[in-house]
Design a protein around this motif. Sequence first.
Motif, PDB file in Angstrom:
ATOM      1  N   ASN A   7       2.626   0.127  -7.454  1.00 11.09           N
ATOM      2  CA  ASN A   7       1.633   0.307  -6.395  1.00 11.09           C
ATOM      3  C   ASN A   7       1.167  -1.056  -5.905  1.00 11.09           C
ATOM      4  O   ASN A   7       0.995  -1.984  -6.704  1.00 11.09           O
ATOM      5  CB  ASN A   7       0.405   1.055  -6.915  1.00 11.09           C
ATOM      6  CG  ASN A   7       0.703   2.483  -7.294  1.00 11.09           C
ATOM      7  OD1 ASN A   7       1.636   3.088  -6.785  1.00 11.09           O
ATOM      8  ND2 ASN A   7      -0.103   3.026  -8.188  1.00 11.09           N
ATOM      9  N   PHE A  48       4.496   1.578  -2.550  1.00 14.18           N
ATOM     10  CA  PHE A  48       3.438   2.555  -2.273  1.00 14.18           C
ATOM     11  C   PHE A  48       2.079   1.857  -2.272  1.00 14.18           C
ATOM     12  O   PHE A  48       1.818   0.992  -3.100  1.00 14.18           O
ATOM     13  CB  PHE A  48       3.455   3.644  -3.351  1.00 14.18           C
ATOM     14  CG  PHE A  48       2.375   4.670  -3.191  1.00 14.18           C
ATOM     15  CD1 PHE A  48       2.513   5.709  -2.287  1.00 14.18           C
ATOM     16  CD2 PHE A  48       1.221   4.605  -3.951  1.00 14.18           C
ATOM     17  CE1 PHE A  48       1.515   6.666  -2.136  1.00 14.18           C
ATOM     18  CE2 PHE A  48       0.217   5.557  -3.817  1.00 14.18           C
ATOM     19  CZ  PHE A  48       0.370   6.589  -2.900  1.00 14.18           C
ATOM     20  N   VAL A  49       1.213   2.234  -1.330  1.00 14.76           N
ATOM     21  CA  VAL A  49      -0.155   1.707  -1.310  1.00 14.76           C
ATOM     22  C   VAL A  49      -1.127   2.868  -1.128  1.00 14.76           C
ATOM     23  O   VAL A  49      -0.930   3.734  -0.286  1.00 14.76           O
ATOM     24  CB  VAL A  49      -0.357   0.636  -0.200  1.00 14.76           C
ATOM     25  CG1 VAL A  49      -0.028   1.165   1.172  1.00 14.76           C
ATOM     26  CG2 VAL A  49      -1.770   0.078  -0.234  1.00 14.76           C
ATOM     27  N   HIS A  50      -2.151   2.902  -1.997  1.00 17.67           N
ATOM     28  CA  HIS A  50      -3.204   3.921  -1.919  1.00 17.67           C
ATOM     29  C   HIS A  50      -4.457   3.249  -1.379  1.00 17.67           C
ATOM     30  O   HIS A  50      -4.673   2.049  -1.595  1.00 17.67           O
ATOM     31  CB  HIS A  50      -3.464   4.524  -3.306  1.00 17.67           C
ATOM     32  CG  HIS A  50      -4.363   5.710  -3.251  1.00 17.67           C
ATOM     33  ND1 HIS A  50      -5.720   5.598  -3.436  1.00 17.67           N
ATOM     34  CD2 HIS A  50      -4.109   7.018  -3.003  1.00 17.67           C
ATOM     35  CE1 HIS A  50      -6.267   6.799  -3.321  1.00 17.67           C
ATOM     36  NE2 HIS A  50      -5.307   7.676  -3.059  1.00 17.67           N
ATOM     37  N   PHE A  82       0.922   3.944   7.316  1.00 19.90           N
ATOM     38  CA  PHE A  82      -0.322   4.187   6.584  1.00 19.90           C
ATOM     39  C   PHE A  82      -1.066   5.329   7.243  1.00 19.90           C
ATOM     40  O   PHE A  82      -1.384   5.272   8.423  1.00 19.90           O
ATOM     41  CB  PHE A  82      -1.219   2.950   6.518  1.00 19.90           C
ATOM     42  CG  PHE A  82      -2.361   3.128   5.558  1.00 19.90           C
ATOM     43  CD1 PHE A  82      -2.154   3.038   4.196  1.00 19.90           C
ATOM     44  CD2 PHE A  82      -3.627   3.448   6.010  1.00 19.90           C
ATOM     45  CE1 PHE A  82      -3.188   3.258   3.293  1.00 19.90           C
ATOM     46  CE2 PHE A  82      -4.668   3.657   5.117  1.00 19.90           C
ATOM     47  CZ  PHE A  82      -4.452   3.564   3.758  1.00 19.90           C
ATOM     48  N   TYR A  93      -2.933   6.985   2.073  1.00 21.69           N
ATOM     49  CA  TYR A  93      -1.816   6.284   1.450  1.00 21.69           C
ATOM     50  C   TYR A  93      -0.795   5.856   2.498  1.00 21.69           C
ATOM     51  O   TYR A  93      -0.841   6.283   3.648  1.00 21.69           O
ATOM     52  CB  TYR A  93      -1.139   7.150   0.394  1.00 21.69           C
ATOM     53  CG  TYR A  93      -0.321   8.277   0.970  1.00 21.69           C
ATOM     54  CD1 TYR A  93       1.032   8.094   1.267  1.00 21.69           C
ATOM     55  CD2 TYR A  93      -0.891   9.506   1.239  1.00 21.69           C
ATOM     56  CE1 TYR A  93       1.784   9.120   1.826  1.00 21.69           C
ATOM     57  CE2 TYR A  93      -0.154  10.534   1.790  1.00 21.69           C
ATOM     58  CZ  TYR A  93       1.182  10.332   2.080  1.00 21.69           C
ATOM     59  OH  TYR A  93       1.922  11.339   2.632  1.00 21.69           O
TER      60      TYR A  93
END
Length: 63
Positions: free
Chosen positions: A56, A28-30, A9, A15
């Motif tokens: 996401n 995926f992580v925002h 991260f 992100y």
Amino acid sequence: MLTGTVKFFNESKGYGFIKDDETEKEIFVHITGLVDQIAQDDKVTYEVKEGKKGENAVNVRRA
């Protein structure tokens, strides 16, 4: 809720990726999907939502 580990991260870019505990797939992580602040190697719970470019992680919380 799904569970996983934060693989990467980048706080300055906002992100990263979570490795799912069950499937070992990377999600995926925002930063907009976070409830708690996260860092590499944190255990987290999350939900998956379809985004413009795929899945996401959303509602991400430290476990």
